[in-house]
Design a protein around this motif. Sequence first.
Motif, PDB file in Angstrom:
ATOM      1  N   ALA A  25      22.458  23.713 -23.836  1.00  0.00           N
ATOM      2  CA  ALA A  25      23.169  24.517 -22.847  1.00  0.00           C
ATOM      3  C   ALA A  25      23.040  26.005 -23.104  1.00  0.00           C
ATOM      4  O   ALA A  25      23.648  26.815 -22.409  1.00  0.00           O
ATOM      5  CB  ALA A  25      24.661  24.140 -22.851  1.00  0.00           C
ATOM      6  N   THR A  40      20.687  28.163 -22.553  1.00  0.00           N
ATOM      7  CA  THR A  40      20.153  28.947 -21.446  1.00  0.00           C
ATOM      8  C   THR A  40      21.225  29.226 -20.399  1.00  0.00           C
ATOM      9  O   THR A  40      21.249  30.269 -19.764  1.00  0.00           O
ATOM     10  CB  THR A  40      18.968  28.210 -20.800  1.00  0.00           C
ATOM     11  N   GLU A  41      22.156  28.271 -20.215  1.00  0.00           N
ATOM     12  CA  GLU A  41      23.207  28.449 -19.221  1.00  0.00           C
ATOM     13  C   GLU A  41      24.243  29.465 -19.693  1.00  0.00           C
ATOM     14  O   GLU A  41      24.794  30.220 -18.898  1.00  0.00           O
ATOM     15  CB  GLU A  41      23.871  27.096 -18.931  1.00  0.00           C
ATOM     16  N   TYR A  42      24.526  29.473 -20.994  1.00  0.00           N
ATOM     17  CA  TYR A  42      25.497  30.423 -21.526  1.00  0.00           C
ATOM     18  C   TYR A  42      24.913  31.826 -21.628  1.00  0.00           C
ATOM     19  O   TYR A  42      25.584  32.812 -21.319  1.00  0.00           O
ATOM     20  CB  TYR A  42      25.977  29.967 -22.918  1.00  0.00           C
ATOM     21  N   ARG A  66      21.774  33.682 -20.267  1.00  0.00           N
ATOM     22  CA  ARG A  66      20.639  33.574 -19.351  1.00  0.00           C
ATOM     23  C   ARG A  66      19.393  34.208 -19.960  1.00  0.00           C
ATOM     24  O   ARG A  66      19.426  35.320 -20.468  1.00  0.00           O
ATOM     25  CB  ARG A  66      20.981  34.234 -18.015  1.00  0.00           C
ATOM     26  N   ASN A  95      28.276  17.596 -22.178  1.00  0.00           N
ATOM     27  CA  ASN A  95      27.709  17.249 -20.878  1.00  0.00           C
ATOM     28  C   ASN A  95      27.963  15.794 -20.501  1.00  0.00           C
ATOM     29  O   ASN A  95      27.451  15.319 -19.494  1.00  0.00           O
ATOM     30  CB  ASN A  95      26.197  17.529 -20.879  1.00  0.00           C
ATOM     31  N   ASP A 113      35.234  24.668 -13.067  1.00  0.00           N
ATOM     32  CA  ASP A 113      33.817  24.378 -13.216  1.00  0.00           C
ATOM     33  C   ASP A 113      32.973  25.246 -12.285  1.00  0.00           C
ATOM     34  O   ASP A 113      31.957  25.823 -12.699  1.00  0.00           O
ATOM     35  CB  ASP A 113      33.565  22.898 -12.921  1.00  0.00           C
ATOM     36  N   SER A 163      32.626  28.839 -13.517  1.00  0.00           N
ATOM     37  CA  SER A 163      32.173  29.042 -14.886  1.00  0.00           C
ATOM     38  C   SER A 163      30.701  29.431 -14.917  1.00  0.00           C
ATOM     39  O   SER A 163      29.988  29.364 -13.911  1.00  0.00           O
ATOM     40  CB  SER A 163      32.386  27.765 -15.705  1.00  0.00           C
ATOM     41  N   LYS A 164      30.224  29.829 -16.111  1.00  0.00           N
ATOM     42  CA  LYS A 164      28.825  30.195 -16.282  1.00  0.00           C
ATOM     43  C   LYS A 164      27.920  28.990 -16.448  1.00  0.00           C
ATOM     44  O   LYS A 164      26.704  29.115 -16.340  1.00  0.00           O
ATOM     45  CB  LYS A 164      28.680  31.104 -17.511  1.00  0.00           C
ATOM     46  N   CYS A 165      28.503  27.831 -16.750  1.00  0.00           N
ATOM     47  CA  CYS A 165      27.692  26.625 -16.973  1.00  0.00           C
ATOM     48  C   CYS A 165      28.251  25.488 -16.124  1.00  0.00           C
ATOM     49  O   CYS A 165      28.948  24.613 -16.629  1.00  0.00           O
ATOM     50  CB  CYS A 165      27.661  26.253 -18.449  1.00  0.00           C
ATOM     51  N   ARG A 222      29.144  20.933 -16.748  1.00  0.00           N
ATOM     52  CA  ARG A 222      29.489  20.365 -18.058  1.00  0.00           C
ATOM     53  C   ARG A 222      30.970  19.970 -18.036  1.00  0.00           C
ATOM     54  O   ARG A 222      31.827  20.612 -18.629  1.00  0.00           O
ATOM     55  CB  ARG A 222      29.183  21.380 -19.157  1.00  0.00           C
TER      56      ARG A 222
END
Length: 316
Positions: free
Chosen positions: A38, A40-42, A44, A131, A147, A150-152, A155
Amino acid sequence: MQSTTQNVFDFAANCVREFVQHDSSLPVGVTIGVPCGALTEYARGLHACDVGRKLCAAFVRNHLNVHVTSVTHGAVSALVASRIQKATQVAAVFDGGVNAAYVEQLGQVCKLRVSEETKSSLVAIDTDIGNFGSRVLPVTMWDRRVDRESKCVGRVFEKLVGGHYMGEIVRNLIIDMVDRRLLFTTCNVQEISVPYSFHSAYMGPIIEDLEAVDAVFAAEFGIQCSPIECRIIRSLCSMVVERAARVAGAVLAAVVLKAKADKVVLSGTVFDANPRMLDETVREMQSRLPNGAKTEVVVQSPSDELFGAAVNAACI
């Protein structure tokens, strides 16, 4: 974002410089609090494989004779440390996010092709447990809102039990009651209206002591709570924590059964700030194991993750 990440890695290199007092080449093990899947999602544009490469580049820029040999999540580092100290098969970390790792034989990992000689060798499996259940876990409108913002996104399990999100769920519940004029009808609610301003760390003291509600809201948000408002807020915190413990215990039981574990290590700021959630999580996990199964639970210090990272660095 590129300049920001470079500054972070340069800062880490400077910290290593203060620690290293000689010119000998040293291996470095890195442990990160965000699941590698995760990352990359947190952050960028930043991949798990980039962490080691960018940190090595920072060491070169700062003329340090050290090299990164491993990058693992805190759960894997905790598992490595606990296996050396207590021969544990499962480790789980509940911080802002959540993750778990367990020990498996290479021959049982379907995605790997291994020879007959290495089938019985052991490997640590990073489950990216945050996840889990994204399509099947029952969620409320407040969960979906947290959700979505959020940035991700997606999850879901992490949103239900992670320290970064539980307080935000409670805050959304409070704000909806404010909008319906059920709470704080004569108070200025500007401070509590700020996203993520109600931290999960507040929930443990609030659940344990009703007077903590008024103390927290007066100090952090400038709100004086009435006795009934204190009871409502404590009930909201209790419901969110109880649900988190039940879900966390059920998922941990699944990992324990998969690993055939008789010993589990738990750690993280969520449990540090809320001992009742730790007790309820362990109770729920034990209740979902087969009759007669006994799994020892060990609470680990956060510093053990660093010990595990050092072991990884030395062994690779």
